[in-house]
Design a protein around this motif. Sequence first.
Motif, PDB file in Angstrom:
ATOM      1  N   TYR A 170      11.269 -17.557  24.125  1.00 21.60           N
ATOM      2  CA  TYR A 170      11.180 -18.882  23.502  1.00 21.60           C
ATOM      3  C   TYR A 170      12.581 -19.378  23.115  1.00 21.60           C
ATOM      4  N   LYS A 173      14.791 -22.563  24.753  1.00 20.62           N
ATOM      5  CA  LYS A 173      15.364 -23.641  23.942  1.00 20.62           C
ATOM      6  C   LYS A 173      16.863 -23.749  24.181  1.00 20.62           C
ATOM      7  N   SER A 212      11.635 -24.965  29.701  1.00 21.24           N
ATOM      8  CA  SER A 212      10.402 -24.505  29.076  1.00 21.24           C
ATOM      9  C   SER A 212      10.213 -23.009  29.310  1.00 21.24           C
ATOM     10  N   VAL A 213       9.382 -22.400  28.483  1.00 22.55           N
ATOM     11  CA  VAL A 213       9.057 -20.982  28.650  1.00 22.55           C
ATOM     12  C   VAL A 213       8.413 -20.752  30.011  1.00 22.55           C
ATOM     13  N   ASP A 226       5.403 -13.202  27.833  1.00 29.03           N
ATOM     14  CA  ASP A 226       6.627 -13.614  27.141  1.00 29.03           C
ATOM     15  C   ASP A 226       7.525 -12.427  26.793  1.00 29.03           C
ATOM     16  N   GLN A 247       7.619 -16.970  15.451  1.00 24.39           N
ATOM     17  CA  GLN A 247       8.829 -16.546  16.170  1.00 24.39           C
ATOM     18  C   GLN A 247       9.630 -15.548  15.345  1.00 24.39           C
TER      19      GLN A 247
END
Length: 434
Positions: free
Chosen positions: A67, A71, A76-77, A89, A148
Amino acid sequence: MENIMLTRSERIWLEKEKKLTARKRKIQKYAVAGTAAAGIMLSAHTSKSLACDCNDVYTVQKGDTLYALAKKYNVSVEQMQNANGMTSDMIYAGQRLEVPFPAKTPPNQVQQPKAPAQSGASQTATHIVQPGDSLSLLANKYGSSVEQIKQENGLSSDLIRVGQKLVISGTKAPAPAPVKEAPKSGADQTAAYIVQPGDSLSLLANKYGSSVEQIKQENGLSSDLIRVGQKLVISGAKAPAPAPVKEAPKTGADQTGAYIVQPGDSLSLLANKYGSSVEQIKQENGLSSDLIRVGQKLVISGTKAPAPVKEAPATGTGSAAASVYTVAAGDTLWGISQRFNLSTSDIKLYNNMTSDMVYIGQKLVIKSNSLVKTTATVVGAADNFTVEFETEKGALILQVAYGTGQNYADLSGKKVEVVYYNGGRPALVSYKLI
């Protein structure tokens, strides 16, 4: 048969031609296979290039998350996952990731690096948990999220502790914390507060601009109960107003600084009266317990002098022939009679009672020539069985039913009319708010 008719040299030449022809065919076969393989590889590379227009390879560092990297590179992921054939992820330190071009940024455009955070977090995005911090506050401060931060630090719940080191990545640097003015009273420079008689979490939260939940979290409290002398860490937006300076005592303490214990005194009451603490008084006088006796001489050093205690009724007060006492938890008829210096027979006579049984909430008429009525302001509970009031002439300490002292904490600062027994140890009979 034709070979038989050939000479020996001709047969040798023919064999060489056959071998040469076979070798040429084999080379052609390998060339065709190689060309096909190269075509397949080129096709796969072209397909991959179409799927991922990548411009960089990043080596995952400790503390990174997919993530945060998405950023950082303005993608995007999902783009990161597609570029690297990922189905989750999860990433690990040392892993090499292909970074695609951002969707809104042309490949030939150079992205400006983000300015590093200037306060709150170091260059490695490490934050030391301070009193009052919570995951939601930190997430907002750093432009991150609670989930997160928990994932980056392997947390299984939202609980964090003061001094804990957290790795935090976000989109913004926190605003510098305002410089707090040093507290003038109640709390020392380390933001440690010693609980005084009459204190409660709600009063302290209001006094320091904090909240009950924040104070409980900072001190690991599971309930709202606090005790006199307890040390609390309190952080808030304001310092408490300084306590009013009281008049120098006219009784109780002699010229040598020694205090003679009076009826109704306790270590917690004296600690509050002189701006000291129970532990300090015990240490100064070599006491091994909180028990003191009437007439005992104590050395007490503190930051303030006690307000004068008047046994006689204050100016503007009057006598009361009778008042109504409400039975509290733990009361017995004998205990009530001892508190007001009456006999159990007198109380039973005044209230048409045929037995010694009393019940919580029962109203009992108390008659005595030593009853006094006056107006006062509630200061708070001195301990479990004593309440302090402030009258025009000074402090008024009244005994209450054992274990009910803390019930008066919510009345702190309110003006009341009290009726009390003014004997050897004054005791509260009744009160009403004015």
